[in-house]
Design a protein around this motif. Structure first.
Motif, PDB file in Angstrom:
ATOM      1  N   UNK A  62      -9.138 -15.712   9.981  1.00 46.10           N
ATOM      2  CA  UNK A  62      -8.377 -15.204  11.112  1.00 46.10           C
ATOM      3  C   UNK A  62      -7.223 -14.384  10.547  1.00 46.10           C
ATOM      4  N   UNK A  63      -7.195 -13.091  10.843  1.00 44.27           N
ATOM      5  CA  UNK A  63      -6.143 -12.203  10.358  1.00 44.27           C
ATOM      6  C   UNK A  63      -5.205 -11.874  11.517  1.00 44.27           C
ATOM      7  N   UNK A  64      -3.938 -12.171  11.296  1.00 43.33           N
ATOM      8  CA  UNK A  64      -2.933 -11.992  12.335  1.00 43.33           C
ATOM      9  C   UNK A  64      -2.049 -10.797  11.982  1.00 43.33           C
ATOM     10  N   UNK A  65      -1.975  -9.830  12.891  1.00 39.44           N
ATOM     11  CA  UNK A  65      -1.133  -8.646  12.695  1.00 39.44           C
ATOM     12  C   UNK A  65       0.134  -8.793  13.523  1.00 39.44           C
ATOM     13  N   UNK A  66       1.257  -8.806  12.816  1.00 36.99           N
ATOM     14  CA  UNK A  66       2.553  -9.045  13.437  1.00 36.99           C
ATOM     15  C   UNK A  66       3.481  -7.871  13.128  1.00 36.99           C
ATOM     16  N   UNK A  67       4.582  -7.780  13.835  1.00 32.82           N
ATOM     17  CA  UNK A  67       5.529  -6.679  13.691  1.00 32.82           C
ATOM     18  C   UNK A  67       5.980  -6.475  12.251  1.00 32.82           C
ATOM     19  N   UNK A  68       6.088  -5.222  11.829  1.00 30.22           N
ATOM     20  CA  UNK A  68       6.714  -4.952  10.546  1.00 30.22           C
ATOM     21  C   UNK A  68       6.006  -3.911   9.706  1.00 30.22           C
ATOM     22  N   UNK A  69       6.694  -3.501   8.647  1.00 26.95           N
ATOM     23  CA  UNK A  69       6.177  -2.529   7.693  1.00 26.95           C
ATOM     24  C   UNK A  69       5.573  -3.248   6.498  1.00 26.95           C
ATOM     25  N   UNK A  70       4.553  -2.643   5.923  1.00 31.57           N
ATOM     26  CA  UNK A  70       4.012  -3.085   4.646  1.00 31.57           C
ATOM     27  C   UNK A  70       4.834  -2.459   3.522  1.00 31.57           C
ATOM     28  N   UNK A  71       4.498  -2.810   2.297  1.00 33.38           N
ATOM     29  CA  UNK A  71       5.136  -2.226   1.122  1.00 33.38           C
ATOM     30  C   UNK A  71       5.061  -0.701   1.170  1.00 33.38           C
ATOM     31  N   UNK A  72       6.059  -0.018   0.643  1.00 36.58           N
ATOM     32  CA  UNK A  72       5.989   1.445   0.561  1.00 36.58           C
ATOM     33  C   UNK A  72       4.780   1.943  -0.228  1.00 36.58           C
TER      34      UNK A  72
END
Length: 351
Positions: A178-188
């Motif tokens: 189960x992959x959960x996508x939540x608010x925010x940026x990934x690494x540059x």
């Protein structure tokens, strides 16, 4: 009315003891420290806005306070995840965060093992070292009893950015994650993410608008490209109703556009669920998402910890689904129960 005892909450966060220790020892942001009588986190990097402290009430780390709130509002089970909103992963290199993620996963797994009927969890993963994260996701399944991983939604802003995560998804497919996508940026290091915009006015409202744009873009990536085709056994949860229901409304409009050949709309969401956390809890937004995608694609999420009381969110979601008892039961309980069961977590109805 849905029985209060059967509510399942799939959007909540917590700070493990190790989190307070590791971030509490840092001198520079991101760090945790005291602001008056309360803890706070000072953020840095993409998504941190203009800086300043984000308050951390005791519900972030006090298990007894959490359980009291769950019992008060009638939540039978809660999924725990790392709050990618805080941007620690986007601000620091992997060398400065490996211990943070490893210990959060260990502590959270221990909590789940102590309270298996009340909690399940997804692993915190690094976006600065994706090879490590693939291995950590595997460890989460094989050694820790976690059911998947959480990743920042901006990593899926475009097909280009999503490709960076292919190795993680290969592991996820092998373990039916189960992959959960939540608010925010990934690494540059992850290219193809949205711009980090700082606003000079109406910051809170513009955050909701920007948030909707980012989440709806992730919906477009995952529901309307073939990125997920090699990973049919992975389930995807997207927070904030996929951007305050903007994702659902945008694809509905695309469906009626003569320029888009998308096929049946709901078929694109057979692996995807949207939760009602934070910017997805407005009554009109919940009703719109249910109307467009069907109640079977929506799950209840409270965003507990940033939100100190689940009750107001629960009342709004109940109001949005009040006209249809079956839809209300699906959103508040049945969908999450079936989704968790796919990952070996069985939550019994408590009549």
């Amino acid at each position: 009315m849905t029985d209060r005892k059967t509510v399942i909450d799939l959007h909540s966060h917590w700070f493990a003891p190790s989190t307070l220790d590791i971030l509490g020892r840092r001198q520079d942001a991101p760090r945790i420290g005291r602001q008056g009588n309360e803890l706070a986190i000072w953020r840095a990097g993409a998504g941190a806005g203009k800086g300043g402290a984000f308050p951390l009430g005791p519900q972030w780390y006090d298990l007894q306070i959490r359980l009291e709130n769950l019992n008060k509002v009638g939540v039978a089970h809660q999924l725990l995840s790392w709050p990618t909103t805080l941007g620690v992963d986007a601000a620091l290199p992997f060398a400065a965060t490996q211990d943070l993620w490893t210990q959060w996963n260990n502590d959270t797994a221990a909590l789940v093992a102590q309270h298996p009927t009340r909690f399940s969890a997804v692993a915190a993963l690094s976006t600065d070292n994706l090879d490590w994260s693939a291995r950590e996701l595997e460890r989460g399944h094989e050694k820790l009893g976690l059911i998947g991983g959480v990743l920042p939604v901006n990593g899926f802003f475009s097909r280009r950015s999503a490709e960076a995560f292919r190795g993680i998804f290969e592991v996820a497919q092998a373990h039916r994650s189960h992959i959960y996508l939540h608010t925010g940026f990934a690494s540059p290091k992850v290219h193809g993410q949205p711009p980090d915009i700082l606003h000079d006015d109406n910051e809170a409202l513009r955050w909701v608008i920007d948030n909707g744009f980012c989440f709806a873009s992730a919906v477009a990536t995952l529901a309307f490209t073939d990125f997920l085709a090699p990973f049919p056994d992975v389930t995807i949860q997207i927070a904030m109703l996929g951007g305050t229901a903007l994702g659902a409304l945008a694809v509905e409009q695309a469906e009626v556009s003569p320029r888009v050949q998308a096929g049946p709309l709901r078929e694109h969401f057979k692996q995807i669920w949207l939760d009602t956390g934070a910017a997805g809890s407005g009554t009109a937004a919940v009703a719109a998402a249910v109307r467009v995608l069907g109640s079977e694609r929506i799950v209840f999420g409270s965003d507990y910890a940033p939100v100190p009381d689940i009750q107001p969110t629960l009342e709004r979601v109940r109001a949005a689904t009040a006209a249809d008892t079956d839809s209300q039961r699906a959103v508040l309980s049945n969908n999450a129960q079936q989704l968790l069961a796919r990952h070996g977590v069985h939550v019994a109805h408590q009549e």
